[in-house]
Design a protein around this motif. Structure first.
Motif, PDB file in Angstrom:
ATOM      1  N   ALA A 128      35.361  -3.526  22.216  1.00  0.00           N
ATOM      2  CA  ALA A 128      35.755  -3.613  20.800  1.00  0.00           C
ATOM      3  C   ALA A 128      36.680  -2.481  20.374  1.00  0.00           C
ATOM      4  N   ARG A 129      36.694  -1.376  21.118  1.00  0.00           N
ATOM      5  CA  ARG A 129      37.576  -0.252  20.778  1.00  0.00           C
ATOM      6  C   ARG A 129      38.929  -0.341  21.477  1.00  0.00           C
ATOM      7  N   HIS A 130      39.034  -1.150  22.508  1.00  0.00           N
ATOM      8  CA  HIS A 130      40.284  -1.291  23.254  1.00  0.00           C
ATOM      9  C   HIS A 130      41.272  -2.109  22.420  1.00  0.00           C
ATOM     10  N   PRO A 131      42.564  -1.762  22.428  1.00  0.00           N
ATOM     11  CA  PRO A 131      43.548  -2.532  21.635  1.00  0.00           C
ATOM     12  C   PRO A 131      43.512  -4.039  21.924  1.00  0.00           C
TER      13      PRO A 131
ATOM     14  N   MET B  75      42.353  -7.318  19.473  1.00  0.00           N
ATOM     15  CA  MET B  75      43.199  -8.501  19.250  1.00  0.00           C
ATOM     16  C   MET B  75      42.423  -9.803  19.444  1.00  0.00           C
ATOM     17  N   ALA B  76      41.382  -9.753  20.297  1.00  0.00           N
ATOM     18  CA  ALA B  76      40.610 -10.958  20.611  1.00  0.00           C
ATOM     19  C   ALA B  76      39.134 -10.593  20.705  1.00  0.00           C
ATOM     20  N   PRO B  77      38.438 -10.498  19.573  1.00  0.00           N
ATOM     21  CA  PRO B  77      37.007 -10.181  19.614  1.00  0.00           C
ATOM     22  C   PRO B  77      36.249 -11.170  20.497  1.00  0.00           C
ATOM     23  N   VAL B  78      35.236 -10.662  21.176  1.00  0.00           N
ATOM     24  CA  VAL B  78      34.497 -11.462  22.152  1.00  0.00           C
ATOM     25  C   VAL B  78      33.218 -12.030  21.540  1.00  0.00           C
ATOM     26  N   PHE B  79      32.858 -13.232  22.003  1.00  0.00           N
ATOM     27  CA  PHE B  79      31.527 -13.778  21.741  1.00  0.00           C
ATOM     28  C   PHE B  79      31.047 -14.447  23.021  1.00  0.00           C
ATOM     29  N   MET B  80      29.729 -14.559  23.170  1.00  0.00           N
ATOM     30  CA  MET B  80      29.114 -15.029  24.414  1.00  0.00           C
ATOM     31  C   MET B  80      28.524 -16.420  24.253  1.00  0.00           C
TER      32      MET B  80
END
Length: 121
Positions: free
Chosen positions: A50-53, A57-62
């Motif tokens: 979440a801290r990486h640029p 740009m593309a928040p993750v969900f599982m």
């Protein structure tokens, strides 16, 4: 379970879309319980994603490989390998990478997926 909340705006009832279906990009990580590569991603990438640029740009969900999958997804095919990383725009697949390339290559692979999404418009 995905919920929808009605909002009143200008006299019209608007239905809020689930977060995964937002107009921007989202990364869906398809995983399986007991997957050693998923656990490696959790250890190596999860804490910094979440801290990486690119992560911003593309928040993750599982999602579990067996489902349930969110309603309304438009995927090229059902995932079977875990982990699989599927880049979505508004719930529609725009790029996919199957497998975990390791901590040294993960963000390079994600950047290539983001480039592919930009090229598609």
């Amino acid at each position: 379970m995905w919920t929808r909340r009605g909002l009143m705006a200008g006299g019209a009832l608007l239905m809020a879309r689930p977060l995964w279906a937002a107009p921007g990009l989202r990364l869906m990580m398809v995983r399986r319980k007991g997957c050693v590569y998923c656990a490696a991603w959790d250890r190596e990438i999860g804490p910094v994603y979440a801290r990486h640029p690119s992560g911003r740009m593309a928040p993750v969900f599982m999602v579990d490989v067996e489902g349930p999958y969110p309603d309304g997804l438009a995927l090229d095919r059902r995932p079977w390998l875990s982990p699989s990383f599927i880049l979505l725009r508004g719930g529609t697949e725009v790029a996919r990478f199957e497998g975990y390339p390791g901590k040294d290559r993960f963000f390079d692979v994600l950047d290539a997926m983001l480039d592919e999404a930009r090229a598609l418009g």
